[in-house]
Design a protein around this motif. Structure first.
Motif, PDB file in Angstrom:
ATOM      1  N   VAL A 117      18.895   5.874   2.468  1.00  0.00           N
ATOM      2  CA  VAL A 117      18.245   6.604   1.491  1.00  0.00           C
ATOM      3  C   VAL A 117      18.776   6.675   0.093  1.00  0.00           C
ATOM      4  CG1 VAL A 117      16.813   7.584   3.217  1.00  0.00           C
ATOM      5  CG2 VAL A 117      18.622   8.858   2.213  1.00  0.00           C
ATOM      6  N   LYS A 118      17.946   6.870  -0.876  1.00  0.00           N
ATOM      7  CA  LYS A 118      18.512   7.057  -2.251  1.00  0.00           C
ATOM      8  C   LYS A 118      18.343   8.406  -2.729  1.00  0.00           C
ATOM      9  CE  LYS A 118      17.846   2.406  -3.653  1.00  0.00           C
ATOM     10  NZ  LYS A 118      17.114   1.257  -4.557  1.00  0.00           N
ATOM     11  N   VAL A 119      17.387   9.255  -1.951  1.00  0.00           N
ATOM     12  CA  VAL A 119      17.034  10.494  -2.576  1.00  0.00           C
ATOM     13  C   VAL A 119      16.652  11.341  -1.337  1.00  0.00           C
ATOM     14  CG1 VAL A 119      15.054  11.838  -3.928  1.00  0.00           C
ATOM     15  CG2 VAL A 119      16.038   9.681  -4.803  1.00  0.00           C
ATOM     16  N   VAL A 120      17.099  12.610  -1.362  1.00  0.00           N
ATOM     17  CA  VAL A 120      16.751  13.652  -0.304  1.00  0.00           C
ATOM     18  C   VAL A 120      15.605  14.486  -0.742  1.00  0.00           C
ATOM     19  CG1 VAL A 120      17.610  15.145   1.554  1.00  0.00           C
ATOM     20  CG2 VAL A 120      18.705  13.147   0.636  1.00  0.00           C
ATOM     21  N   LEU A 121      14.546  14.752  -0.319  1.00  0.00           N
ATOM     22  CA  LEU A 121      13.673  15.676  -0.769  1.00  0.00           C
ATOM     23  C   LEU A 121      13.658  16.694   0.482  1.00  0.00           C
ATOM     24  CD1 LEU A 121      10.851  16.822  -2.168  1.00  0.00           C
ATOM     25  CD2 LEU A 121       9.831  15.416  -0.614  1.00  0.00           C
ATOM     26  N   VAL A 122      14.114  17.890  -0.091  1.00  0.00           N
ATOM     27  CA  VAL A 122      14.183  18.985   0.646  1.00  0.00           C
ATOM     28  C   VAL A 122      13.036  20.146   0.576  1.00  0.00           C
ATOM     29  CG1 VAL A 122      16.401  19.071   0.861  1.00  0.00           C
ATOM     30  CG2 VAL A 122      15.699  20.514  -0.951  1.00  0.00           C
ATOM     31  N   THR A 123      12.102  20.382   1.557  1.00  0.00           N
ATOM     32  CA  THR A 123      11.162  21.105   1.370  1.00  0.00           C
ATOM     33  C   THR A 123      10.855  22.351   2.377  1.00  0.00           C
ATOM     34  OG1 THR A 123       8.616  20.933   2.072  1.00  0.00           O
ATOM     35  CG2 THR A 123      10.085  19.393   3.528  1.00  0.00           C
ATOM     36  N   GLY A 124      10.741  23.421   1.883  1.00  0.00           N
ATOM     37  CA  GLY A 124      10.922  24.720   2.675  1.00  0.00           C
ATOM     38  C   GLY A 124      10.239  25.815   1.816  1.00  0.00           C
ATOM     39  N   ASP A 125      10.606  27.071   2.235  1.00  0.00           N
ATOM     40  CA  ASP A 125       9.662  28.448   2.106  1.00  0.00           C
ATOM     41  C   ASP A 125      10.592  28.836   0.938  1.00  0.00           C
ATOM     42  OD1 ASP A 125       8.598  30.713   1.887  1.00  0.00           O
ATOM     43  OD2 ASP A 125       8.631  31.325   4.001  1.00  0.00           O
ATOM     44  N   ASN A 126       9.803  29.135  -0.425  1.00  0.00           N
ATOM     45  CA  ASN A 126      10.393  29.998  -1.268  1.00  0.00           C
ATOM     46  C   ASN A 126       9.425  31.034  -1.983  1.00  0.00           C
ATOM     47  OD1 ASN A 126      11.485  29.827  -4.697  1.00  0.00           O
ATOM     48  ND2 ASN A 126      12.268  31.118  -3.261  1.00  0.00           N
ATOM     49  N   SER A 127       8.670  31.588  -0.772  1.00  0.00           N
ATOM     50  CA  SER A 127       7.651  32.627  -0.946  1.00  0.00           C
ATOM     51  C   SER A 127       8.096  33.966  -1.574  1.00  0.00           C
ATOM     52  CB  SER A 127       6.664  32.724   0.262  1.00  0.00           C
ATOM     53  OG  SER A 127       7.255  33.186   1.334  1.00  0.00           O
ATOM     54  N   ARG A 128       9.319  34.328  -1.103  1.00  0.00           N
ATOM     55  CA  ARG A 128      10.017  35.448  -1.664  1.00  0.00           C
ATOM     56  C   ARG A 128      11.048  35.014  -2.459  1.00  0.00           C
ATOM     57  NH1 ARG A 128       9.820  35.617   3.731  1.00  0.00           N
ATOM     58  NH2 ARG A 128      12.175  36.169   4.024  1.00  0.00           N
ATOM     59  N   TYR A 188      14.488  34.919  -0.648  1.00  0.00           N
ATOM     60  CA  TYR A 188      14.517  33.978   0.508  1.00  0.00           C
ATOM     61  C   TYR A 188      14.082  32.585  -0.060  1.00  0.00           C
ATOM     62  CZ  TYR A 188      13.777  31.804   5.026  1.00  0.00           C
ATOM     63  OH  TYR A 188      13.988  31.071   6.229  1.00  0.00           O
ATOM     64  N   ASP A 189      15.124  31.511  -0.435  1.00  0.00           N
ATOM     65  CA  ASP A 189      15.003  30.407  -1.144  1.00  0.00           C
ATOM     66  C   ASP A 189      15.587  29.135  -0.107  1.00  0.00           C
ATOM     67  OD1 ASP A 189      15.020  28.190  -2.655  1.00  0.00           O
ATOM     68  OD2 ASP A 189      15.718  29.376  -4.393  1.00  0.00           O
ATOM     69  N   GLU A 190      14.775  28.533   0.712  1.00  0.00           N
ATOM     70  CA  GLU A 190      15.248  27.825   1.800  1.00  0.00           C
ATOM     71  C   GLU A 190      15.628  26.440   0.953  1.00  0.00           C
ATOM     72  OE1 GLU A 190      13.649  27.074   6.012  1.00  0.00           O
ATOM     73  OE2 GLU A 190      12.140  27.202   4.740  1.00  0.00           O
ATOM     74  N   PRO A 191      14.895  25.805  -0.147  1.00  0.00           N
ATOM     75  CA  PRO A 191      15.097  24.696  -0.510  1.00  0.00           C
ATOM     76  C   PRO A 191      16.641  24.982  -1.488  1.00  0.00           C
ATOM     77  CG  PRO A 191      12.987  25.241  -0.893  1.00  0.00           C
ATOM     78  CD  PRO A 191      13.563  26.188  -0.389  1.00  0.00           C
ATOM     79  N   ASP A 226      11.096  20.937  -3.074  1.00  0.00           N
ATOM     80  CA  ASP A 226       9.805  21.313  -2.703  1.00  0.00           C
ATOM     81  C   ASP A 226       9.844  22.742  -2.238  1.00  0.00           C
ATOM     82  OD1 ASP A 226       7.181  21.852  -2.166  1.00  0.00           O
ATOM     83  OD2 ASP A 226       7.200  20.653  -0.484  1.00  0.00           O
ATOM     84  N   TYR A 227       9.484  23.701  -3.147  1.00  0.00           N
ATOM     85  CA  TYR A 227       9.654  25.212  -2.939  1.00  0.00           C
ATOM     86  C   TYR A 227       8.310  25.921  -2.192  1.00  0.00           C
ATOM     87  CZ  TYR A 227      13.662  25.004  -6.038  1.00  0.00           C
ATOM     88  OH  TYR A 227      14.637  24.895  -6.500  1.00  0.00           O
ATOM     89  N   ALA A 228       7.461  24.990  -1.801  1.00  0.00           N
ATOM     90  CA  ALA A 228       5.964  25.301  -1.203  1.00  0.00           C
ATOM     91  C   ALA A 228       5.770  24.820   0.095  1.00  0.00           C
ATOM     92  CB  ALA A 228       5.037  25.415  -2.200  1.00  0.00           C
ATOM     93  N   GLY A 229       6.931  24.284   0.962  1.00  0.00           N
ATOM     94  CA  GLY A 229       6.705  23.694   2.061  1.00  0.00           C
ATOM     95  C   GLY A 229       6.656  24.714   3.425  1.00  0.00           C
ATOM     96  N   PHE A 230       5.634  25.360   3.492  1.00  0.00           N
ATOM     97  CA  PHE A 230       5.311  26.484   4.031  1.00  0.00           C
ATOM     98  C   PHE A 230       5.346  25.858   5.849  1.00  0.00           C
ATOM     99  CE2 PHE A 230       3.725  28.427   0.272  1.00  0.00           C
ATOM    100  CZ  PHE A 230       4.775  28.963  -0.215  1.00  0.00           C
ATOM    101  N   ASP A 231       4.731  24.742   5.922  1.00  0.00           N
ATOM    102  CA  ASP A 231       4.707  24.295   7.428  1.00  0.00           C
ATOM    103  C   ASP A 231       4.755  22.910   7.211  1.00  0.00           C
ATOM    104  OD1 ASP A 231       2.106  23.279   6.649  1.00  0.00           O
ATOM    105  OD2 ASP A 231       0.985  25.263   7.783  1.00  0.00           O
ATOM    106  N   THR A 232       4.607  22.087   8.328  1.00  0.00           N
ATOM    107  CA  THR A 232       4.675  20.761   8.335  1.00  0.00           C
ATOM    108  C   THR A 232       3.538  20.025   7.592  1.00  0.00           C
ATOM    109  OG1 THR A 232       5.851  20.854  10.575  1.00  0.00           O
ATOM    110  CG2 THR A 232       4.996  18.696   9.909  1.00  0.00           C
ATOM    111  N   TRP A 233       2.721  20.488   7.761  1.00  0.00           N
ATOM    112  CA  TRP A 233       1.331  19.832   6.938  1.00  0.00           C
ATOM    113  C   TRP A 233       1.370  19.994   5.426  1.00  0.00           C
ATOM    114  CZ3 TRP A 233      -1.995  16.266   7.194  1.00  0.00           C
ATOM    115  CH2 TRP A 233      -3.196  16.246   6.371  1.00  0.00           C
TER     116      TRP A 233
END
Length: 241
Positions: free
Chosen positions: A103-114, A117-120, A140-147
């Motif tokens: 792969v050339k790029v890694v997209l990290v997607t997680g929760d940053n709703s607070r 708390y900054d998963e990405p 991606d700061y708004a990957g709150f669930d898989t969908w």
């Protein structure tokens, strides 16, 4: 003539020890009971069956994962601001895919709703520490669930093809949902932290499959969609730098 209080007779019948449950006595009742149990089992297992049918042939290892431009790593919680053991294993695998040229790029997607708390950001730091250049990481700061993560990868970041990185018990759900969202997805299933964790995660997935099937059927918008972002395009363009 004194009237009895409404419901007095019913309450008397429902006292402890008076209410009886049991197997139907008639053949007709027994047949209906068996049919009801079978229907409930089929309804409960149908989402998991759909998930395996859609995704099983697309599960890979690091060695045989197809080369794609983007790896998507799903968040899995932080411990004191650092990736949890679950998430750390996912990120190590993504770093390995990058080092191997898969792969050339890694997209990290997680929760940053607070704010606290900054998963990405924690995921980005972990990848940088393992040799992935910052310019190759997109958050991606708004990957709150898989969908949400799958839909946003497609609609917000323009990802058409990807290798998904997550635990083995979750990878089929991730593949099925990302394919539903329009991404030609393969998945690398990362080992669980230990056997007990795998059993817990596997059991959880049976129930999570129901929500996944509803997401695939109704295709709801993510909790937050927002405008198109060019982070993945810019990271891929860094090839020429």
């Amino acid at each position: 003539m004194r009237m009895r209080r409404p419901g007095r007779w019913l309450l008397g019948r429902l006292r402890p020890g008076r209410l009886r449950w049991g197997w139907p006595r008639t053949r007709r009742g027994q047949r209906r009971a068996v049919q009801g149990v079978m229907l409930a089992c089929v309804a409960g297992l149908a989402p998991a069956t759909w998930m395996y049918t859609v995704a099983d042939a697309r599960v890979r290892t690091v060695a045989d994962a197809p080369a794609q431009q983007v790896a998507v790593v799903f968040g899995a919680g932080l411990w004191q601001g650092r990736p949890s053991p679950y998430l750390a294993n996912r990120l190590r695998t993504a770093a390995e895919l990058y080092r191997d040229g898969k792969v050339k790029v890694v997209l990290v997607t997680g929760d940053n709703s607070r704010e606290e708390y900054d998963e990405p950001e924690a995921m980005r730091t972990f990848l940088r520490e393992r040799g992935v250049p910052d310019r190759r990481i997109v958050s991606d700061y708004a990957g709150f669930d898989t969908w949400d993560s799958c839909v946003r990868a497609k609609k917000i970041f323009g990802v058409d093809r990807a290798v998904l990185v997550t635990q083995g018990f979750h990878v089929r759900r991730a593949i099925a949902l990302c394919r539903t969202a329009g991404i030609d997805a393969y998945g690398v299933g990362v080992d669980a932290v230990h056997d007990a964790t795998w059993y817990y995660g596997g059991t959880r997935e049976v129930f999570a499959a129901g929500k996944a099937a509803l997401d695939a059927l109704f295709k709801p918008d993510p909790h937050f969609l927002g405008p198109r972002e060019s982070g993945v395009d810019r990271a891929l363009a860094a090839d020429g730098e």
